[in-house]
Motif scaffolding. Structure first.
Motif, PDB file in Angstrom:
ATOM      1  N   ALA A 149      40.922 -30.627  -4.778  1.00 23.71           N
ATOM      2  CA  ALA A 149      39.636 -30.691  -5.482  1.00 23.71           C
ATOM      3  C   ALA A 149      39.020 -32.088  -5.410  1.00 23.71           C
ATOM      4  N   GLY A 150      37.763 -32.123  -4.986  1.00 24.68           N
ATOM      5  CA  GLY A 150      37.028 -33.374  -4.912  1.00 24.68           C
ATOM      6  C   GLY A 150      37.236 -34.158  -3.621  1.00 24.68           C
ATOM      7  N   ARG A 151      38.092 -33.661  -2.724  1.00 25.03           N
ATOM      8  CA  ARG A 151      38.378 -34.389  -1.487  1.00 25.03           C
ATOM      9  C   ARG A 151      37.838 -33.669  -0.249  1.00 25.03           C
ATOM     10  N   GLU A 172      36.465 -35.949   2.455  1.00 26.47           N
ATOM     11  CA  GLU A 172      37.528 -36.587   3.243  1.00 26.47           C
ATOM     12  C   GLU A 172      38.088 -35.636   4.285  1.00 26.47           C
ATOM     13  N   GLN A 210      34.459 -24.947  -2.834  1.00 24.84           N
ATOM     14  CA  GLN A 210      35.891 -25.110  -3.092  1.00 24.84           C
ATOM     15  C   GLN A 210      36.531 -26.048  -2.072  1.00 24.84           C
ATOM     16  N   ASP A 211      35.722 -26.995  -1.547  1.00 24.41           N
ATOM     17  CA  ASP A 211      36.223 -28.041  -0.650  1.00 24.41           C
ATOM     18  C   ASP A 211      36.911 -27.476   0.592  1.00 24.41           C
TER      19      ASP A 211
END
Length: 85
Positions: free
Chosen positions: A13-15, A18, A42-43
């Motif tokens: 989550a949140g990456r 990257e 959902q990345d």
């Protein structure tokens, strides 16, 4: 014959950014006919490569990202074209 390889991963989550940058930076040892990269909620990141090769050909694929970047193992699928180019 045209073969499409699909590679899909889900980042922690949140990456997602990257993971997207990681996938876009990966070079394959051979150049496919086409390569597209997608992102989703959902990345998730999806990479599709197209190859002029038999269905069971040994084709280069993106590797697994570092385990701390993803929530699960990469999903991979192989398809052959049945219509059009």
């Amino acid at each position: 014959m045209t073969v499409a390889l699909m590679w899909e991963a889900r980042a922690v989550a949140g990456r997602g950014g990257e993971l997207l940058a990681w996938a876009r930076a990966r070079e394959l040892p051979r150049v496919p006919l086409r390569r597209e990269t997608f992102r989703a909620p959902q990345d998730r990141v999806l990479v599709i490569t197209w190859w002029d090769a038999p269905y069971d050909a040994d084709l280069p694929e993106l590797p697994e990202p570092d385990p701390e970047l993803v929530t699960r193992a990469v999903h991979r699928w192989r398809f052959e074209a049945v219509d059009g180019d």
